[in-house]
Write a protein that holds these residues in place. Structure first.
Motif, PDB file in Angstrom:
ATOM      1  N   LYS A   1      -5.166  -4.408  -0.364  1.00  0.00           N
ATOM      2  CA  LYS A   1      -4.936  -5.847  -0.297  1.00  0.00           C
ATOM      3  C   LYS A   1      -4.202  -6.260   0.979  1.00  0.00           C
ATOM      4  O   LYS A   1      -4.040  -7.459   1.245  1.00  0.00           O
ATOM      5  CB  LYS A   1      -4.128  -6.301  -1.512  1.00  0.00           C
ATOM      6  N   ALA A   2      -3.743  -5.306   1.750  1.00  0.00           N
ATOM      7  CA  ALA A   2      -2.937  -5.611   2.936  1.00  0.00           C
ATOM      8  C   ALA A   2      -3.744  -6.336   4.001  1.00  0.00           C
ATOM      9  O   ALA A   2      -4.930  -6.055   4.212  1.00  0.00           O
ATOM     10  CB  ALA A   2      -2.374  -4.318   3.521  1.00  0.00           C
ATOM     11  N   LYS A   3      -3.098  -7.278   4.668  1.00  0.00           N
ATOM     12  CA  LYS A   3      -3.693  -8.011   5.772  1.00  0.00           C
ATOM     13  C   LYS A   3      -2.859  -7.790   7.024  1.00  0.00           C
ATOM     14  O   LYS A   3      -1.633  -7.759   6.967  1.00  0.00           O
ATOM     15  CB  LYS A   3      -3.759  -9.505   5.440  1.00  0.00           C
TER      16      LYS A   3
ATOM     17  N   LEU B   1       2.593  -3.959   6.707  1.00  0.00           N
ATOM     18  CA  LEU B   1       2.793  -2.522   6.566  1.00  0.00           C
ATOM     19  C   LEU B   1       3.856  -2.276   5.502  1.00  0.00           C
ATOM     20  O   LEU B   1       4.707  -3.135   5.265  1.00  0.00           O
ATOM     21  CB  LEU B   1       3.239  -1.889   7.887  1.00  0.00           C
ATOM     22  N   PRO B   2       3.842  -1.105   4.895  1.00  0.00           N
ATOM     23  CA  PRO B   2       4.874  -0.802   3.902  1.00  0.00           C
ATOM     24  C   PRO B   2       6.202  -0.464   4.581  1.00  0.00           C
ATOM     25  O   PRO B   2       6.256  -0.276   5.803  1.00  0.00           O
ATOM     26  CB  PRO B   2       4.314   0.429   3.184  1.00  0.00           C
ATOM     27  N   ASN B   3       7.247  -0.359   3.802  1.00  0.00           N
ATOM     28  CA  ASN B   3       8.530   0.130   4.300  1.00  0.00           C
ATOM     29  C   ASN B   3       8.389   1.635   4.527  1.00  0.00           C
ATOM     30  O   ASN B   3       8.168   2.393   3.596  1.00  0.00           O
ATOM     31  CB  ASN B   3       9.624  -0.155   3.272  1.00  0.00           C
ATOM     32  N   GLN B   4       8.512   2.069   5.759  1.00  0.00           N
ATOM     33  CA  GLN B   4       8.349   3.484   6.094  1.00  0.00           C
ATOM     34  C   GLN B   4       9.624   4.052   6.727  1.00  0.00           C
ATOM     35  O   GLN B   4       9.575   4.951   7.571  1.00  0.00           O
ATOM     36  CB  GLN B   4       7.139   3.682   7.015  1.00  0.00           C
ATOM     37  N   LYS B   5      10.758   3.544   6.291  1.00  0.00           N
ATOM     38  CA  LYS B   5      12.045   3.977   6.814  1.00  0.00           C
ATOM     39  C   LYS B   5      12.221   5.483   6.654  1.00  0.00           C
ATOM     40  O   LYS B   5      11.930   6.053   5.604  1.00  0.00           O
ATOM     41  CB  LYS B   5      13.180   3.252   6.084  1.00  0.00           C
ATOM     42  N   ASN B   6      12.702   6.098   7.711  1.00  0.00           N
ATOM     43  CA  ASN B   6      13.008   7.535   7.754  1.00  0.00           C
ATOM     44  C   ASN B   6      11.781   8.436   7.664  1.00  0.00           C
ATOM     45  O   ASN B   6      11.918   9.649   7.476  1.00  0.00           O
ATOM     46  CB  ASN B   6      14.013   7.927   6.674  1.00  0.00           C
ATOM     47  N   SER B   7      10.605   7.877   7.812  1.00  0.00           N
ATOM     48  CA  SER B   7       9.411   8.718   7.844  1.00  0.00           C
ATOM     49  C   SER B   7       9.440   9.595   9.086  1.00  0.00           C
ATOM     50  O   SER B   7       9.857   9.158  10.166  1.00  0.00           O
ATOM     51  CB  SER B   7       8.146   7.857   7.856  1.00  0.00           C
TER      52      SER B   7
ATOM     53  N   ARG C   1      -0.732   2.542   9.672  1.00  0.00           N
ATOM     54  CA  ARG C   1      -0.716   1.792  10.929  1.00  0.00           C
ATOM     55  C   ARG C   1      -2.027   1.038  11.103  1.00  0.00           C
ATOM     56  O   ARG C   1      -3.061   1.428  10.545  1.00  0.00           O
ATOM     57  CB  ARG C   1      -0.507   2.722  12.125  1.00  0.00           C
ATOM     58  N   TRP C   2      -1.952  -0.039  11.847  1.00  0.00           N
ATOM     59  CA  TRP C   2      -3.141  -0.806  12.220  1.00  0.00           C
ATOM     60  C   TRP C   2      -3.595  -0.347  13.600  1.00  0.00           C
ATOM     61  O   TRP C   2      -2.791  -0.263  14.531  1.00  0.00           O
ATOM     62  CB  TRP C   2      -2.836  -2.297  12.250  1.00  0.00           C
TER      63      TRP C   2
ATOM     64  N   ILE D   1      -9.907  -4.071  14.145  1.00  0.00           N
ATOM     65  CA  ILE D   1      -8.610  -3.461  13.865  1.00  0.00           C
ATOM     66  C   ILE D   1      -8.544  -3.151  12.378  1.00  0.00           C
ATOM     67  O   ILE D   1      -8.735  -4.044  11.533  1.00  0.00           O
ATOM     68  CB  ILE D   1      -7.447  -4.399  14.257  1.00  0.00           C
ATOM     69  N   VAL D   2      -8.304  -1.903  12.049  1.00  0.00           N
ATOM     70  CA  VAL D   2      -8.319  -1.477  10.656  1.00  0.00           C
ATOM     71  C   VAL D   2      -7.008  -0.769  10.295  1.00  0.00           C
ATOM     72  O   VAL D   2      -6.291  -0.262  11.153  1.00  0.00           O
ATOM     73  CB  VAL D   2      -9.503  -0.532  10.370  1.00  0.00           C
TER      74      VAL D   2
END
Length: 305
Positions: free
Chosen positions: A217-219, A223-229, A235-236, A245-246
């Protein structure tokens, strides 16, 4: 005034003693995108530590021990065969002989890293080839890392027997395989995978999957919260088949934090001193997280002593 000068001189001598003597390390890496990830910031860490790194990377994306061994064998069979040379135009033999390397590293392709049956005989062939053409170099085995916990490998696990279904299963498999290889070779391990695993399981610092994010559903640019990844993650980017762009997921490769962690591990192994307190931190990386990554790298290396 005299006291102040004496104190300043004493502090300077203390810092100099802690930093150690400047070193020049000559490194050749036989690897893939994971070796490129892990050494991305190595030269900058070396410079900040007062050292010099001379590095020749032999990188083939996604390559295994077998790919590098067979490339060298093709070059031996026909030096004019382009399939036997790297981007520099040199084969592995010429690359090994191009300098007096202090260290040469080898690693398995990450997707096969958990399965020791894929290591031999090609890893042994490479070891012998390195020994023949770079006899003064020390062979190091680079332990690669586990994928992110929400990588498709784990969210949609394979039914194939022996395939890891969780991040921890992948780590346990790759660690056992790299340990077995290093023991057979009498070689030291660069424990990048251990360092990643420590971070991925730290209650205070580990990346946590953003369960509220729905990629379907993302547009753009959501992006999600990716803290400390430690991985690139969601990524787009431009589609490989069109200009569109996907949204894509890369749970394999290291992002800036992962690259920094890897470089800190390599720095300790190659230069023989702790990365903790090194003044180089990539622009954009949180200072407190960077310090934690330095400490984690040190912890991983010390555990292997």
């Amino acid at each position: 005034m005299k006291f102040a000068l004496t104190l300043s001189l004493s502090l300077l001598l203390l810092v100099s003693a802690h930093a150690g003597e400047p070193k020049t390390v000559r490194l050749l890496t036989i690897g893939n995108s994971f070796s490129a990830n892990a050494t991305r910031h190595l030269g900058e860490l070396a410079k900040a530590g007062g050292h010099t790194l001379i590095h020749r990377p032999l990188v083939i994306g996604g390559s295994s021990f077998q790919v590098h061994a067979e490339k060298a064998q093709k070059h031996e069979a026909d030096p004019k065969d382009k399939a036997g040379v790297y981007g520099s135009g040199l084969g592995l033999k010429e690359s090994l002989a191009a300098d007096t390397w202090d260290y040469v590293t080898i690693q398995q392709a990450s997707i096969k890293s958990h399965d020791f049956s894929t290591y031999q005989p090609h890893a042994g062939w490479l070891r012998d080839y390195v020994s023949q053409h770079a006899p003064k170099a020390k062979l190091l085995v680079h332990e690669t890392w586990e994928y992110r916990k929400d990588d498709p490998r784990f969210t949609k696990p394979s039914t194939k027997e022996g395939e890891p279904k969780t991040q921890d299963e992948m780590y346990q498999g790759l660690r056992a395989s790299y340990d077995k290889l290093a023991a057979e070779f009498g070689a030291r391990i660069i424990p990048t995978g251990d360092a990643f695993h420590i971070v991925d399981n730290d209650p205070a610092w580990a990346y946590q999957t953003d369960t509220a994010f729905d990629p379907k559903k993302a547009k753009q640019p959501e992006l999600p919260n990716q803290k400390n990844s430690l991985h690139v993650g969601w990524r787009w980017s431009k589609s490989k088949t069109s200009d569109k762009i996907v949204l894509g997921m890369d749970g394999h490769h290291a992002n800036m934090a992962g690259e920094y962690l890897g470089a800190c591990v390599w720095y300790e192994i190659l230069f023989g001193e702790s990365a903790v307190g090194n003044t180089f931190v990539p622009k954009g990386l949180d200072a407190s997280f960077a310090r934690y990554l330095q400490e984690t790298a040190h912890k991983a290396v010390q555990a292997r002593q």
